[in-house]
Design a protein around this motif. Structure first.
Motif, PDB file in Angstrom:
ATOM      1  N   ARG A 402       0.715  -1.237  -0.124  1.00 33.20           N
ATOM      2  CA  ARG A 402       0.046  -0.053   0.069  1.00 33.20           C
ATOM      3  C   ARG A 402       0.831   1.183   0.013  1.00 33.20           C
ATOM      4  O   ARG A 402       0.370   1.978  -0.608  1.00 33.20           O
ATOM      5  CB  ARG A 402      -0.935  -0.039   1.277  1.00 33.20           C
ATOM      6  N   ARG A 403       1.879   1.348   0.831  1.00 30.18           N
ATOM      7  CA  ARG A 403       2.823   2.185   0.954  1.00 30.18           C
ATOM      8  C   ARG A 403       3.356   2.923  -0.297  1.00 30.18           C
ATOM      9  O   ARG A 403       3.797   2.177  -1.331  1.00 30.18           O
ATOM     10  CB  ARG A 403       4.019   2.323   1.810  1.00 30.18           C
ATOM     11  N   GLY A 404       3.108   4.191  -0.574  1.00 27.63           N
ATOM     12  CA  GLY A 404       3.606   4.905  -1.946  1.00 27.63           C
ATOM     13  C   GLY A 404       2.536   4.884  -2.804  1.00 27.63           C
ATOM     14  O   GLY A 404       2.653   5.326  -4.031  1.00 27.63           O
ATOM     15  N   ALA A 405       1.483   3.939  -2.899  1.00 24.53           N
ATOM     16  CA  ALA A 405       0.652   3.510  -3.870  1.00 24.53           C
ATOM     17  C   ALA A 405      -0.953   4.422  -3.678  1.00 24.53           C
ATOM     18  O   ALA A 405      -1.682   4.057  -4.313  1.00 24.53           O
ATOM     19  CB  ALA A 405       0.091   2.140  -3.772  1.00 24.53           C
ATOM     20  N   GLU A 406      -0.712   5.624  -2.900  1.00 22.71           N
ATOM     21  CA  GLU A 406      -1.973   6.275  -2.779  1.00 22.71           C
ATOM     22  C   GLU A 406      -2.521   6.758  -4.026  1.00 22.71           C
ATOM     23  O   GLU A 406      -3.842   6.899  -4.209  1.00 22.71           O
ATOM     24  CB  GLU A 406      -1.452   7.538  -1.941  1.00 22.71           C
ATOM     25  N   ALA A 407      -1.574   7.037  -5.212  1.00 25.84           N
ATOM     26  CA  ALA A 407      -2.323   7.676  -6.468  1.00 25.84           C
ATOM     27  C   ALA A 407      -2.708   6.575  -7.228  1.00 25.84           C
ATOM     28  O   ALA A 407      -3.312   6.655  -8.493  1.00 25.84           O
ATOM     29  CB  ALA A 407      -1.560   8.696  -7.106  1.00 25.84           C
ATOM     30  N   LEU A 408      -2.487   5.153  -6.913  1.00 24.86           N
ATOM     31  CA  LEU A 408      -2.761   4.156  -7.688  1.00 24.86           C
ATOM     32  C   LEU A 408      -4.037   3.586  -7.399  1.00 24.86           C
ATOM     33  O   LEU A 408      -4.804   3.808  -6.430  1.00 24.86           O
ATOM     34  CB  LEU A 408      -1.688   3.106  -7.635  1.00 24.86           C
ATOM     35  N   PRO A 409      -4.671   2.790  -8.632  1.00 27.92           N
ATOM     36  CA  PRO A 409      -6.157   2.252  -8.494  1.00 27.92           C
ATOM     37  C   PRO A 409      -6.118   1.383  -7.164  1.00 27.92           C
ATOM     38  O   PRO A 409      -5.379   0.673  -6.885  1.00 27.92           O
ATOM     39  CB  PRO A 409      -6.305   1.502  -9.397  1.00 27.92           C
ATOM     40  N   GLU A 410      -7.592   1.189  -6.624  1.00 29.96           N
ATOM     41  CA  GLU A 410      -7.977   0.135  -5.595  1.00 29.96           C
ATOM     42  C   GLU A 410      -7.276  -1.207  -5.875  1.00 29.96           C
ATOM     43  O   GLU A 410      -6.728  -1.631  -4.930  1.00 29.96           O
ATOM     44  CB  GLU A 410      -9.363   0.268  -5.563  1.00 29.96           C
ATOM     45  N   SER A 411      -7.227  -1.478  -7.135  1.00 28.19           N
ATOM     46  CA  SER A 411      -6.792  -2.958  -7.503  1.00 28.19           C
ATOM     47  C   SER A 411      -5.238  -2.989  -7.193  1.00 28.19           C
ATOM     48  O   SER A 411      -4.948  -4.303  -7.167  1.00 28.19           O
ATOM     49  CB  SER A 411      -7.302  -3.092  -8.765  1.00 28.19           C
ATOM     50  N   ASP A 442       9.156 -22.089  -0.341  1.00 26.31           N
ATOM     51  CA  ASP A 442       8.786 -23.513  -0.384  1.00 26.31           C
ATOM     52  C   ASP A 442       9.879 -23.997  -1.470  1.00 26.31           C
ATOM     53  O   ASP A 442       9.482 -24.780  -2.217  1.00 26.31           O
ATOM     54  CB  ASP A 442       7.531 -23.702  -0.698  1.00 26.31           C
ATOM     55  N   GLY A 443      11.247 -23.516  -1.380  1.00 22.98           N
ATOM     56  CA  GLY A 443      12.331 -23.860  -2.290  1.00 22.98           C
ATOM     57  C   GLY A 443      11.902 -23.491  -3.742  1.00 22.98           C
ATOM     58  O   GLY A 443      12.478 -24.227  -4.698  1.00 22.98           O
ATOM     59  N   GLY A 444      10.885 -22.457  -3.971  1.00 23.38           N
ATOM     60  CA  GLY A 444      10.750 -22.201  -5.555  1.00 23.38           C
ATOM     61  C   GLY A 444       9.231 -22.727  -5.700  1.00 23.38           C
ATOM     62  O   GLY A 444       8.759 -22.638  -6.914  1.00 23.38           O
ATOM     63  N   CYS A 445       8.718 -23.418  -4.936  1.00 21.60           N
ATOM     64  CA  CYS A 445       7.149 -24.115  -5.321  1.00 21.60           C
ATOM     65  C   CYS A 445       6.108 -23.031  -4.992  1.00 21.60           C
ATOM     66  O   CYS A 445       5.177 -23.290  -5.524  1.00 21.60           O
ATOM     67  CB  CYS A 445       6.883 -25.182  -4.553  1.00 21.60           C
ATOM     68  N   SER A 446       6.631 -22.025  -4.265  1.00 21.96           N
ATOM     69  CA  SER A 446       5.259 -21.093  -4.034  1.00 21.96           C
ATOM     70  C   SER A 446       6.000 -19.851  -4.303  1.00 21.96           C
ATOM     71  O   SER A 446       7.036 -19.253  -3.588  1.00 21.96           O
ATOM     72  CB  SER A 446       4.992 -20.907  -2.458  1.00 21.96           C
ATOM     73  N   VAL A 447       5.817 -19.000  -5.237  1.00 16.11           N
ATOM     74  CA  VAL A 447       6.318 -17.894  -5.715  1.00 16.11           C
ATOM     75  C   VAL A 447       5.054 -16.558  -5.729  1.00 16.11           C
ATOM     76  O   VAL A 447       3.910 -16.739  -5.959  1.00 16.11           O
ATOM     77  CB  VAL A 447       6.710 -18.262  -7.063  1.00 16.11           C
ATOM     78  N   LEU A 448       5.738 -15.369  -5.449  1.00 12.47           N
ATOM     79  CA  LEU A 448       4.821 -14.131  -5.455  1.00 12.47           C
ATOM     80  C   LEU A 448       5.885 -13.000  -6.103  1.00 12.47           C
ATOM     81  O   LEU A 448       6.606 -12.777  -5.446  1.00 12.47           O
ATOM     82  CB  LEU A 448       4.503 -14.061  -3.942  1.00 12.47           C
ATOM     83  N   THR A 449       5.113 -12.553  -7.035  1.00  8.35           N
ATOM     84  CA  THR A 449       5.660 -11.429  -7.814  1.00  8.35           C
ATOM     85  C   THR A 449       4.707 -10.323  -7.676  1.00  8.35           C
ATOM     86  O   THR A 449       3.592 -10.250  -8.226  1.00  8.35           O
ATOM     87  CB  THR A 449       5.935 -11.732  -9.111  1.00  8.35           C
ATOM     88  N   ASP A 450       5.419  -9.039  -7.257  1.00  9.82           N
ATOM     89  CA  ASP A 450       4.390  -7.891  -7.170  1.00  9.82           C
ATOM     90  C   ASP A 450       5.363  -6.768  -7.403  1.00  9.82           C
ATOM     91  O   ASP A 450       6.377  -6.383  -7.119  1.00  9.82           O
ATOM     92  CB  ASP A 450       4.159  -7.716  -5.665  1.00  9.82           C
ATOM     93  N   LEU A 451       4.644  -5.920  -8.262  1.00 12.87           N
ATOM     94  CA  LEU A 451       5.221  -4.473  -8.461  1.00 12.87           C
ATOM     95  C   LEU A 451       5.221  -3.940  -7.185  1.00 12.87           C
ATOM     96  O   LEU A 451       4.166  -3.952  -6.420  1.00 12.87           O
ATOM     97  CB  LEU A 451       4.529  -3.775  -9.398  1.00 12.87           C
ATOM     98  N   VAL A 452       6.041  -2.981  -6.798  1.00 13.51           N
ATOM     99  CA  VAL A 452       5.911  -1.995  -5.619  1.00 13.51           C
ATOM    100  C   VAL A 452       5.919  -0.598  -6.036  1.00 13.51           C
ATOM    101  O   VAL A 452       6.371  -0.225  -7.042  1.00 13.51           O
ATOM    102  CB  VAL A 452       6.899  -2.503  -4.495  1.00 13.51           C
ATOM    103  N   ALA A 453       5.386   0.154  -5.169  1.00 14.77           N
ATOM    104  CA  ALA A 453       5.266   1.549  -5.262  1.00 14.77           C
ATOM    105  C   ALA A 453       6.216   2.401  -4.690  1.00 14.77           C
ATOM    106  O   ALA A 453       6.629   3.368  -4.959  1.00 14.77           O
ATOM    107  CB  ALA A 453       3.740   2.354  -4.980  1.00 14.77           C
TER     108      ALA A 453
END
Ligand code: FRU
Length: 477
Positions: A402-411, A442-453
């Motif tokens: 959330r931080r830094g994303a104040e001007a970005l869409p709700e989604s 999990d050794g690469g079996c659970s992956v999460l990619t997110d852009l950040v603001a």
């Protein structure tokens, strides 16, 4: 600064296309608007690399014209000259792309071939080579099949609105015969796009399984665009998953989490793998964005550009608790260790005595003991940081950006989360740069990619929710 993610100097990009390893170089083509930073005028942009990390930009490879836009697809290196478009000494590279008609709602599959190693392409005069009279038949992935049923080419594409993967076969790459269709099943909250199909050996066994990757938009696990995968068998005619799923309503959270997702973050879509590599070197790149808000991301007015790719990822298959899962390992730049902490007992929030470079890698291991979990804050200060939390009761790892994303869409500000498969000690590898996090658990079996603001450096705070031990915290860059 270390560059982790490919993007061109200017303009809009989305899906990776035509990934191919040829003559010692990795070729990355991509959905590209040569005229602006919005989706439109779709063409195949082009870059190449010797190591999947440093990319050279090349001129547009296949350009839109007044009749068609060049939508997503794949590349074949026609070594045996089955198409007759090259010569045995100089194999043609065949780009299979979707002809997206400009003047009507119609999509079909076409070929453009290259006789100079993928730099320039000529459209095949017999286009299209596959046409169902459909408006949503797209994203052809062409592979060489060799198995009990024989040896021939297979095209895997989608009927996007029908949520079906369709399979075709060919001996000469030019004329295609329908084989079968798969779906709808599993995630069905949106259109099915950008399929890929490949065999992978299950680690530690002599068994091979087939993986069907399938992007879906909307209806992804984090909302908007996402990629599910099915592990099963392809017998040369049809694909059968090992585990049959019913159609899962995107609002059914438990149902959605029972499916297998390539990535549980918001920003990994349309991922496909390279042609021209051995099966055990199977390598994927995805678009690091989400159709929910891709158009709303801010651009530098001096240099308007939107969209980037994930890091390249080597894929393998492993069995955990009877489930066959994809494992991903990022192909990163060579890094050196900058700082290391160990065995830090924490029951509150502490600022770690480290300085993170603008881009790099974190490896951490946490013994959560009897605690409720932990939070790692990365950024300039805790109120301008991205937070990665682990909840021990649910084994859920989540990212709050959330931080830094104040001007970005709700989604954009919704949380992304993955339920880890292993409990007890949590081990994470996090690649970070000012724009994104790619988290491998999990050794690469659970992956999460997110852009950040907000950039996830230079500081790190570690917070135990109860008594936890930060067994290891290594910073490399
Ligand atoms: C996926 C996609 C593909 C299509 C391309 C158009 O992101 O919608 O299905 O071919 O983008 O740019």
């Amino acid at each position: 600064m270390t560059r982790l993610h490919f993007s061109p100097p200017l303009n809009w990009i989305n899906d990776p296309n035509g990934l191919a390893f040829h003559d010692g170089r990795y070729h990355l083509y991509f959905q590209y608007n040569p005229l602006g930073a919005e989706h439109g005028n779709m063409s195949w942009g082009h870059a190449s690399s010797a190591d999947l990390v440093a990319w050279d930009d090349h001129p547009v490879a296949i350009a839109f014209d007044e009749t068609e836009e060049i939508f997503s697809g794949s590349m074949v290196i026609d070594e045996a000259n089955d198409s007759g478009l090259g010569t045995p000494g100089n194999p043609a590279l065949l780009a299979f792309y979707t002809s997206h008609a400009v003047d009507r709602r119609h999509q079909s599959q076409s070929i453009a071939y290259s006789l100079d190693g993928g730099m320039t392409f000529t459209k095949y005069p017999g286009n299209p080579v596959a046409d169902r009279g459909s408006a949503d038949f797209r994203d052809p992935k062409v592979i060489r099949y060799g198995g009990p049923a024989g040896s021939y080419w297979v095209m895997v594409a989608v009927e996007a609105m029908d949520q079906q993967v369709v399979f075709y076969r060919s001996d000469d790459l030019l004329s295609w015969t329908f084989l079968s269709a798969f779906g709808p099943e599993g995630g069905v909250g949106g259109v099915w796009e950008c399929p890929d199909l490949f065999p992978l050996r299950i680690e530690g066994t002599d068994e091979t399984a087939w993986v069907l990757l399938l992007s879906i938009n909307p209806g992804g696990i984090a909302g908007g665009s996402g990629t599910q995968y099915f592990v099963g068998d392809f017998d040369g005619g049809a694909f059968t998953p090992l585990v049959r799923h019913p159609k899962v309503d995107p609002d059914d959270e438990a149902g959605m989490r029972s499916l297998t997702w390539l990535d549980y973050g918001h920003d990994c879509y349309a991922g496909v793998t390279f042609a021209g590599l051995a099966d055990e070197d199977r390598t994927l790149i995805a678009w690091m964005s989400n159709w929910l808000y891709a158009h709303d991301l801010p651009v530098d007015p001096e240099r308007p550009q939107r969209g980037a790719m994930t890091m390249a990822r080597r894929l393998s298959l492993v069995e955990i608790d009877g489930v066959t899962l994809l494992r991903q390992e990022a192909v990163g730049p060579a890094v050196t260790e900058l700082e290391a902490l160990s065995d830090l007992a924490v029951d509150d929030r502490v600022k770690l005595p480290v300085t993170l470079p603008p881009a790099g890698r974190l490896d951490l291991r946490v013994d959560v003991g009897e605690s409720q979990g932990f939070t790692l804050h990365l950024g300039a200060d805790p109120s301008a940081a991205v937070a990665i939390s682990y909840d021990a009761a649910t084994r859920r790892l989540s990212v709050d950006r959330r931080r830094g994303a104040e001007a970005l869409p709700e989604s954009f500000v919704t949380e992304a989360a993955v339920d880890l498969r292993r409990s007890g000690e949590v081990a994470l590898r996090i690649w970070f740069d000012p724009t994104a996090l790619e988290i491998f658990a999990d050794g690469g079996c659970s992956v999460l990619t997110d852009l950040v603001a907000a950039p996830p450096s230079p500081n790190a705070w570690f917070e135990g929710h109860g008594d936890v031990v930060l067994t290891e915290f290594r910073v490399a860059g």
